[in-house]
Design an enzyme around this catalytic site. Structure first.
Site, mmCIF file in Angstrom:
data_model
loop_
_atom_site.group_PDB
_atom_site.id
_atom_site.type_symbol
_atom_site.label_atom_id
_atom_site.label_comp_id
_atom_site.label_asym_id
_atom_site.label_seq_id
_atom_site.Cartn_x
_atom_site.Cartn_y
_atom_site.Cartn_z
ATOM 1 N N CYS A 96 0.814 -1.216 0.000
ATOM 2 C CA CYS A 96 0.000 0.000 0.000
ATOM 3 C C CYS A 96 0.854 1.276 0.000
ATOM 4 O O CYS A 96 1.483 1.573 -1.005
ATOM 5 C CB CYS A 96 -0.989 -0.043 1.150
ATOM 6 S SG CYS A 96 -2.449 0.933 0.791
ATOM 7 N N ARG A 130 -12.029 7.136 -2.212
ATOM 8 C CA ARG A 130 -11.062 6.106 -1.827
ATOM 9 C C ARG A 130 -11.534 4.760 -2.392
ATOM 10 O O ARG A 130 -12.737 4.518 -2.499
ATOM 11 C CB ARG A 130 -10.949 6.016 -0.293
ATOM 12 C CG ARG A 130 -10.305 7.201 0.349
ATOM 13 C CD ARG A 130 -10.054 6.957 1.832
ATOM 14 N NE ARG A 130 -8.932 6.052 2.054
ATOM 15 C CZ ARG A 130 -7.660 6.427 2.012
ATOM 16 N NH1 ARG A 130 -7.345 7.672 1.762
ATOM 17 N NH2 ARG A 130 -6.698 5.554 2.221
ATOM 18 N N HIS A 196 -3.707 -5.563 1.931
ATOM 19 C CA HIS A 196 -3.201 -5.669 3.304
ATOM 20 C C HIS A 196 -4.274 -6.300 4.160
ATOM 21 O O HIS A 196 -5.194 -6.907 3.653
ATOM 22 C CB HIS A 196 -2.753 -4.313 3.829
ATOM 23 C CG HIS A 196 -3.693 -3.200 3.530
ATOM 24 N ND1 HIS A 196 -4.975 -3.190 3.979
ATOM 25 C CD2 HIS A 196 -3.519 -2.065 2.802
ATOM 26 C CE1 HIS A 196 -5.550 -2.069 3.561
ATOM 27 N NE2 HIS A 196 -4.712 -1.378 2.832
HETATM 28 N N1 GLN Z 1 -1.995 6.991 1.908
HETATM 29 C C1 GLN Z 1 -2.071 6.147 0.766
HETATM 30 C C2 GLN Z 1 -3.398 6.260 0.039
HETATM 31 O O1 GLN Z 1 -4.385 6.639 0.617
HETATM 32 C C3 GLN Z 1 -1.802 4.694 1.179
HETATM 33 C C4 GLN Z 1 -2.859 4.155 2.084
HETATM 34 C C5 GLN Z 1 -2.500 2.860 2.749
HETATM 35 O O2 GLN Z 1 -1.323 2.543 2.942
HETATM 36 N N2 GLN Z 1 -3.512 2.137 3.180
HETATM 37 O O3 GLN Z 1 -3.469 5.956 -1.141
#
Ligand code: GLN
Length: 247
Positions: A96, A130, A196
């Site tokens: 990620c 997201r 993850h």
């Molecule tokens: N901050 C990054 C995003 O939002 C990675 C997020 C994460 O590691 N879960 O894309």
């Protein structure tokens, strides 16, 4: 090079990039080696620390944008030894936020671009909404074909260049950018993924491929005796079934 059954893992930024139980991935590596009479030494590396020589596996976990901002410049300063290690056959796994920083750069939700280390030929830019949810991937890696399951939660949209290939193709979920069906990236023994939750407990085959590479880099036979993975496989199957019901 190690000769006493010891694999060395470098855990990069454990205090910053650890948002989704990243230590669970390291615990899986450790236990799967121990069950085979082997051992893993974990070296934790934070901002300002040097990259230890002779590690066989380098691990970067996930993080929120603000955590990534705290380490990105420091990581960029470590690009050379990490790229040298990868070129020498060490394994690099980024999950990620760590995956994004293995690329050329990540422009976070605030609009600032963080440098990556360019180990993977990809660029990431945050977008909306997201991309969240369970994921099932079809993966072919190191002669093995199967499914990899996990969970994703990222703003970043990642686009791969010609220098790497996706880790898998999305059967369920969003993947790298929600558009091209790819998830994660691979070049040589460097692997990045958005999955993850953590990644490895439900994907023992993937864990063993990475461990096989690490053993080979350590100068040890890269052959891992089969384990009773029925519990892990049950968890894997439940993840696929649950995702199938949702969509
Ligand atoms: N901050 C990054 C995003 O939002 C990675 C997020 C994460 O590691 N879960 O894309």
């Amino acid at each position: 090079m190690t000769s006493n059954g010891l694999v060395r893992l470098c855990h990069l930024y454990p205090d910053h990039l650890n948002i989704y139980a990243d230590r669970g991935n390291i615990a899986v590596f450790q236990r799967r080696l121990e069950w085979r009479g082997l051992a893993m030494e974990v070296v934790e590396v934070g901002p300002g620390d040097a990259i230890p020589p002779h590690c066989n596996l380098y691990y970067l976990g996930g993080g929120q944008d603000r955590d990534q901002e705290l380490v990105a410049a420091d990581l960029a300063g470590k690009a050379r030894p990490l790229r040298d290690a990868a070129a020498g056959g060490a394994v690099v796994l980024g999950v990620c936020g760590g995956y994004q920083l293995l690329g050329h750069g990540y422009t976070g939700a605030g609009g600032r671009r963080m440098p990556g280390i360019g180990l993977l030929d990809l660029e990431t830019t945050a977008g909306e909404p997201r991309l969240i949810g369970d994921v099932v991937l079809d993966v072919t890696l190191e002669g093995w074909t199967g499914t990899v399951v996990g969970y994703e939660n990222h703003a970043g949209r990642t686009h791969l260049g010609a220098g790497c290939t996706p880790l898998g193709h999305v059967r369920r979920g969003w993947g790298n950018n929600g558009a091209d069906g790819g998830e994660g990236a691979v070049v040589g023994r460097t692997v990045g993924t958005y999955l993850h939750g953590p990644l490895l407990p439900k994907n023992p085959r993937l864990a063993d491929i990475l461990l096989g590479w690490a053993l080979d880099h350590a100068g040890l036979p890269p052959v891992l005796a089969p384990l009773d993975d029925s519990l892990e496989q049950d968890a894997h199957t439940v993840a696929i079934t649950r995702t199938g019901r949702k969509r």
